[in-house]
Design an enzyme around this catalytic site. Structure first.
Site, PDB file in Angstrom:
ATOM      1  N   LYS A  72       3.647  27.674  -8.265  1.00  0.00           N
ATOM      2  CA  LYS A  72       2.434  28.177  -8.936  1.00  0.00           C
ATOM      3  C   LYS A  72       1.416  28.711  -7.944  1.00  0.00           C
ATOM      4  CE  LYS A  72       0.200  23.639  -9.717  1.00  0.00           C
ATOM      5  NZ  LYS A  72      -0.408  22.755 -10.715  1.00  0.00           N
ATOM      6  N   PHE A 129       0.890   3.678  12.566  1.00  0.00           N
ATOM      7  CA  PHE A 129       0.257   3.995  11.292  1.00  0.00           C
ATOM      8  C   PHE A 129       0.146   2.733  10.465  1.00  0.00           C
ATOM      9  CE2 PHE A 129      -0.621   7.967   8.768  1.00  0.00           C
ATOM     10  CZ  PHE A 129      -1.149   8.681   9.827  1.00  0.00           C
ATOM     11  N   GLN A 155      -2.049   5.048  -5.260  1.00  0.00           N
ATOM     12  CA  GLN A 155      -2.589   4.667  -3.950  1.00  0.00           C
ATOM     13  C   GLN A 155      -4.005   5.179  -3.732  1.00  0.00           C
ATOM     14  OE1 GLN A 155      -0.900   6.204   0.059  1.00  0.00           O
ATOM     15  NE2 GLN A 155      -0.539   4.005  -0.012  1.00  0.00           N
ATOM     16  N   HIS A 157      -6.677   5.587  -0.760  1.00  0.00           N
ATOM     17  CA  HIS A 157      -6.756   5.612   0.704  1.00  0.00           C
ATOM     18  C   HIS A 157      -8.128   5.057   1.077  1.00  0.00           C
ATOM     19  CE1 HIS A 157      -6.752   7.167   4.792  1.00  0.00           C
ATOM     20  NE2 HIS A 157      -5.504   7.575   4.645  1.00  0.00           N
ATOM     21  N   LEU A 189      -9.966  13.836   3.112  1.00  0.00           N
ATOM     22  CA  LEU A 189      -9.353  12.721   3.831  1.00  0.00           C
ATOM     23  C   LEU A 189      -9.746  12.693   5.301  1.00  0.00           C
ATOM     24  CD1 LEU A 189      -7.090  10.470   3.647  1.00  0.00           C
ATOM     25  CD2 LEU A 189      -5.608  12.176   4.673  1.00  0.00           C
ATOM     26  N   GLU A 193      -5.596   8.455   8.621  1.00  0.00           N
ATOM     27  CA  GLU A 193      -5.339   7.149   9.228  1.00  0.00           C
ATOM     28  C   GLU A 193      -5.169   7.269  10.745  1.00  0.00           C
ATOM     29  OE1 GLU A 193      -3.257   4.713   6.365  1.00  0.00           O
ATOM     30  OE2 GLU A 193      -1.677   4.555   7.850  1.00  0.00           O
ATOM     31  N   ARG A 207      -2.593   0.375   3.200  1.00  0.00           N
ATOM     32  CA  ARG A 207      -3.710   0.987   2.469  1.00  0.00           C
ATOM     33  C   ARG A 207      -4.159   0.191   1.259  1.00  0.00           C
ATOM     34  NH1 ARG A 207      -1.408   7.174   2.884  1.00  0.00           N
ATOM     35  NH2 ARG A 207      -1.828   7.351   5.114  1.00  0.00           N
ATOM     36  N   HIS A 226      -5.223   8.922  -3.476  1.00  0.00           N
ATOM     37  CA  HIS A 226      -4.523   9.713  -2.465  1.00  0.00           C
ATOM     38  C   HIS A 226      -3.094  10.084  -2.851  1.00  0.00           C
ATOM     39  CE1 HIS A 226      -3.710  11.233   1.499  1.00  0.00           C
ATOM     40  NE2 HIS A 226      -2.811  10.308   1.769  1.00  0.00           N
ATOM     41  N   TYR A 227      -2.390   9.177  -3.535  1.00  0.00           N
ATOM     42  CA  TYR A 227      -0.933   9.372  -3.657  1.00  0.00           C
ATOM     43  C   TYR A 227      -0.420   8.590  -4.858  1.00  0.00           C
ATOM     44  CZ  TYR A 227       3.980   9.393  -2.222  1.00  0.00           C
ATOM     45  OH  TYR A 227       5.328   9.573  -2.181  1.00  0.00           O
ATOM     46  N   ARG A 250       2.822   2.795  -0.703  1.00  0.00           N
ATOM     47  CA  ARG A 250       3.475   3.618   0.326  1.00  0.00           C
ATOM     48  C   ARG A 250       2.806   3.403   1.676  1.00  0.00           C
ATOM     49  NH1 ARG A 250       2.498   8.761   2.838  1.00  0.00           N
ATOM     50  NH2 ARG A 250       0.675   9.193   1.548  1.00  0.00           N
ATOM     51  N   SER A 295       2.539   8.091   6.439  1.00  0.00           N
ATOM     52  CA  SER A 295       3.528   8.851   7.230  1.00  0.00           C
ATOM     53  C   SER A 295       4.956   8.736   6.718  1.00  0.00           C
ATOM     54  CB  SER A 295       3.436   8.561   8.743  1.00  0.00           C
ATOM     55  OG  SER A 295       3.988   7.325   9.098  1.00  0.00           O
TER      56      SER A 295
END
Ligand SMILES: Cc1cc2nc3c(=O)[nH]c(=O)nc-3n(C[C@H](O)[C@H](O)[C@H](O)COP(=O)(O)OP(=O)(O)OC[C@H]3O[C@@H](n4cnc5c(N)ncnc54)[C@H](O)[C@@H]3O)c2cc1C
Length: 590
Positions: free
Chosen positions: A42, A121, A235, A237, A247, A250, A295, A363-364, A398, A401
C-alpha cells in the site's frame, strides 16, 4: 511499477513490501527463477515500517554465546509462551541471515579490529544484537529492496491496497486490491498468497508505529476464517518521546543509558531487575544492568512509579528521564546518532547535555495470524510471515531485536512453503478473478462509497477505538475494564456501518483507504479485547490485576480468536515445549 497485463496472476503473491515481504520475494526469485512472484504494497516499499527500526537484529556471533542461550533468553522473555520449535528455527538460521544481508550489501557496524559489532539488548543476557549504527531498519530494508531489483521475476504493485482475499474451492486464490492511483478495483490471482503486512499498533492512541500499521493483513485472514493467535499480548516500549511517541531505541540503554525517576533514583532496582553497577568500571558487564531488563517489566515498573507519584509531570503526560550524558558526545554521535537527532528535533533537548524525557508507548504486537513454522495458515494457499504472523517466537513478550531476525528467517521460510504449494495447484480462472473484483467493488459502493448515511467519520470512530483499548486493555487490565472495552467496540462496529465518506472520487482517495484501514482496526481491536478478557492469568505483557499470577495449569496455551457472528469465539491450542520446561524469569546481576 506493474506492467499491465490482461489478467494479473502470479504463482506466488506477496502482500507487503517491508522486510518480511521483500525477503520472501527474494527467496522465491533467487531459488525458483521460473516462478512468477508479485509484491503488492500500500506504500512504496521503502516506506514500510521496517525502515524505522533502529536498534538492531539478534543473531549469535560471539564465541562466548550459543544458540541455546539465544533460545533460552527468547523463551524466558516470552514468559514460556513461545513455541520452542519455532524459537530453535529462529536462532539456528539467524546468523546466516545476517551474513546473507552483509553479502547483499548491508553495512553492519564494525569494531576497530574488523569484527561485526554487537550490542546487548533488553532481556538478552549477552551481546548478540547486530546493528548499523541506530539506523538498522533503514539499511536492512534498503539492502533487501536493492536486491529485489536484480530479479526480473519480481513484479511490484506499489501503492495498491488489498481489500480482501479471494477464497474459492476451500483455498486462497488471490486478492482483490485497489490501485490507489486510479481507484480501480482489480483482482490479482495467485496459487499462493503470503501475507507480510506488518503489525497494528495504531489501534492504540500513543504508539511508535507509523500510521500505515493498521493490522490490515490480520483482518484479511480473520475475515477468511483463519484465527488470530495470542492477540492479548501487546508490547509497550518503555522509552518513547512524550507527545509524538517517537521511539528512543533500546540501544540508548544498551550503550549505558539509565532511567531515573523524579527523585533522581534509578528506580528499576526496586523491581527485581538487579542493582546499579558502576558504569565507569570497564570490567562491569553493562549487559547486566537493570535498564536492560525485558520491555514488559520495564513498562510495568513505569506505571508503578507513576502511581507512587515518582514520575515527572509534563504537558504530554507523565514521564521519567533517560540519561545518556555520561557516554559523552563522541560515543553518542558514533553509536546512537539518531537518538540525539530525534531528541533535538522533536523535543528540543540535546541528550549530550540534558536527560531525555521518556514514557511507555505501544510498540509491537506479539499476536497475529496463526501459522505453523513454515508460515502456513489453516487456509490452504495462505501463508503469513513477519509482524502480522504469530509463529510463535515472541509468546507473551518479544525481546528487542528479535523481530528483524524473525522477518528474515520466517519471510524466507514462508516463501519456500508458498512455492511448494504453488507447484501443486493451478491458477484461478479469469471468471473467478473478474467476479471477485466486481463483487468487492459492489460491496464498497453499498457501504463506504454510498451517497447517503448517518455521517459518522473515520477519525471519530478511530479515536474512540484507540481510547477504549488504552483505557481497558492497556499495560494493566481487569475484567471490568475489558468488558467495557469489548462493549464499546461492539458499538463502534455499529457506528462503522453508518460511516459515510465525503470523498467519493477515484484518484488517490486516501479517505477510502483510511476507512478500509479502520475496518481492519476494529477487527483486531475486537480480537485483542476478547482474547484478553478470556485469559484470566497474568503473563508477560498481559497483566490482569484481578488475576495477578501466571497460571501454567490453566493457560500455558495460545489463544485463538475466530471471527463469528457477534463476539469472536476464543479457542486455545498447546504451546510446543521442546527442551526448556516453564520456569521463573530471572533478571539482574547474575
Ligand atoms: C520505530 C520502530 C523501531 C523498531 N526497531 C526494531 C529493532 O531495532 N529491532 C527489531 O528487531 N525490531 C524493531 N522494530 C520492530 C520491527 O521493525 C517490525 O516488527 C518489522 O520491521 C515488521 O516488518 P514486516 O515486514 O512484518 O512489516 P512492515 O515493515 O510493517 O511492512 C508491512 C508491509 O505491508 C504492506 N501492507 C499492509 N497492509 C496492506 C494492504 N492492505 N495492502 C497492501 N499492502 C499492505 C505495507 O505497505 C508494508 O509494505 C521496530 C519497530 C518500530 C515501529
Amino acid at each position: 511499477m506493474v506492467e499491465k497485463m490482461d489478467s494479473l496472476q502470479h504463482d506466488v503473491l506477496v502482500v507487503g513490501g517491508g522486510g518480511a515481504g521483500l525477503r520472501a520475494a527474494i527467496a522465491v526469485a533467487r531459488d525458483h527463477p521460473d516462478t512468477s512472484v508479485g509484491v503488492i504494497s500500500k506504500v512504496y516499499p521503502m516506506r514500510s515500517h521496517t525502515v524505522s527500526a533502529e536498534g538492531g537484529a539478534a543473531a549469535v556471533i560471539s564465541p562466548s554465546d550459543s544458540l541455546d542461550d539465544h533460545a533460552y533468553d527468547t523463551i524466558s522473555g516470552s514468559d514460556w509462551l513461545a513455541d520452542q520449535d519455532a524459537v530453535e528455527i529462529l536462532v539456528e538460521n539467524a546468523t546466516d541471515e545476517m551474513l546473507q544481508l552483509e553479502h547483499w550489501g548491508c553495512p553492519w557496524s564494525r569494531d576497530p579490529d574488523g569484527h561485526v559489532s554487537v550490542r546487548p539488548f533488553g532481556g538478552m543476557k549477552l551481546e548478540r544484537t547486530w546493528y548499523a549504527a541506530d539506523k538498522t531498519g533503514f539499511h536492512l530494508l534498503h539492502t533487501l529492496f536493492q536486491t529485489t531489483l536484480k530479479y526480473d521475476a519480481i513484479i511490484r504493485y506499489d501503492e495498491w491496497f488489498v481489500t480482501s482475499l479471494i477464497v474459492a474451492d476451500g483455498r486462497c486464490q488471490g486478492v482483490t486490491a485497489i490501485d490507489i492511483r486510479t481507484g480501480e478495483m482489480l483482482s490479482i490471482g495467485a496459487k499462493s498468497v503470503v501475507l507480510c503486512t506488518g503489525g497494528g499498533g495504531r489501534v492504540y492512541p500513543f504508539t511508535t508505529n507509523g500510521s500505515i500499521k493498521t493490522g490490515d493483513g490480520m483482518s484479511l485472514a480473520y475475515r477468511a476464517g483463519v484465527p488470530l493467535k495470542d492477540m492479548e499480548f501487546v508490547q509497550y516500549h518503555p522509552t518513547g518521546l512524550p507527545g509524538t511517541g517517537i521511539l528512543i531505541t533500546e540501544a540508548a540503554r544498551s550503550e549505558g543509558g539509565v532511567l531515573v525517576n523524579n527523585e533522581g533514583r534509578r528506580y528499576l532496582q526496586d523491581y527485581g531487575l538487579g542493582q546499579p553497577l558502576d558504569l565507569k568500571d570497564p570490567d562491569h558487564p553493562r549487559k547486566r544492568t537493570m535498564e536492560l531488563g525485558p520491555r514488559d517489566r520495564l513498562s510495568q515498573a513505569f506505571v508503578k512509579e507513576r502511581e507512587a507519584g515518582r514520575t515527572f509531570e509534563g504537558a504530554d503526560g507523565d514521564y521519567v528521564e533517560l540519561d545518556i550524558r555520561h557516554l559523552g558526545e563522541r560515543e553518542i554521535d558514533r553509536k546512537i546518532p539518531m537518538v540525539r537527532e530525534l531528541a533535538v528535533r522533536y523535543i528540543g533537548i540535546d541528550p549530550v547535555h540534558d536527560p531525555i524525557p521518556v514514557r511507555t508507548v505501544v510498540h509491537y504486537m506479539m499476536g497475529g495470524i496463526d501459522t505453523d513454522t513454515r508460515g502456513a495458515t489453516s487456509l490452504p494457499g495462505l501463508f503469513a510471515a513477519g509482524e502480522c504472523a504469530c509463529v510463535s517466537v515472541n509468546g507473551a513478550n518479544r525481546l528487542g531485536s528479535n523481530s528483524l531476525t524473525e522477518i528474515l528467517v520466517f519471510g524466507a521460510r514462508a516463501a519456500v512453503a508458498a512455492v511448494d504449494h504453488a507447484s501443486r495447484v493451478s491458477l484461478p480462472s479469469n471468471q473467478l478473478l473478474e467476479s471477485s473484483a466486481r463483487s468487492e467493488q459492489s460491496r464498497l459502493e453499498a457501504t463506504l462509497l454510498r451517497k447517503n448515511g448517518a455521517g459518522e467519520t473515520v477519525s471519530g470512530i478511530r479515536s474512540d477505538l484507540q481510547e477504549a483499548l488504552e483505557e481497558g486493555a492497556g499495560i494493566f487490565r481487569d475484567e471490568a475494564t475489558l468488558q467495557r472495552t469489548c462493549s464499546t467496540i461492539t458499538d463502534l462496529q455499529e457506528r462503522y456501518e453508518k460511516l459515510v465518506l465525503t470523498d467519493t472520487s477515484r484518484t488517490f482517495n486516501t479517505e477510502l483507504v483510511t476507512a478500509l484501514e479502520l475496518g481492519a482496526m476494529l477487527d483486531i481491536g475486537e480480537a485483542i479485547a476478547h482474547s484478553a478478557l478470556a485469559r484470566t492469568e497474568s503473563r508477560g505483557s498481559h497483566q490482569r490485576t484481578d488475576h495477578p499470577d501466571r497460571d501454567d495449569a490453566g493457560f500455558l496455551k495460545h489463544s485463538l480468536a475466530y471471527q463469528s457472528e457477534g463476539n469472536p469465539t476464543i479457542g486455545y491450542k498447546d504451546v510446543t515445549i521442546t527442551r526448556w520446561p516453564p520456569g521463573e524469569r530471572v533478571y539482574g546481576n547474575v
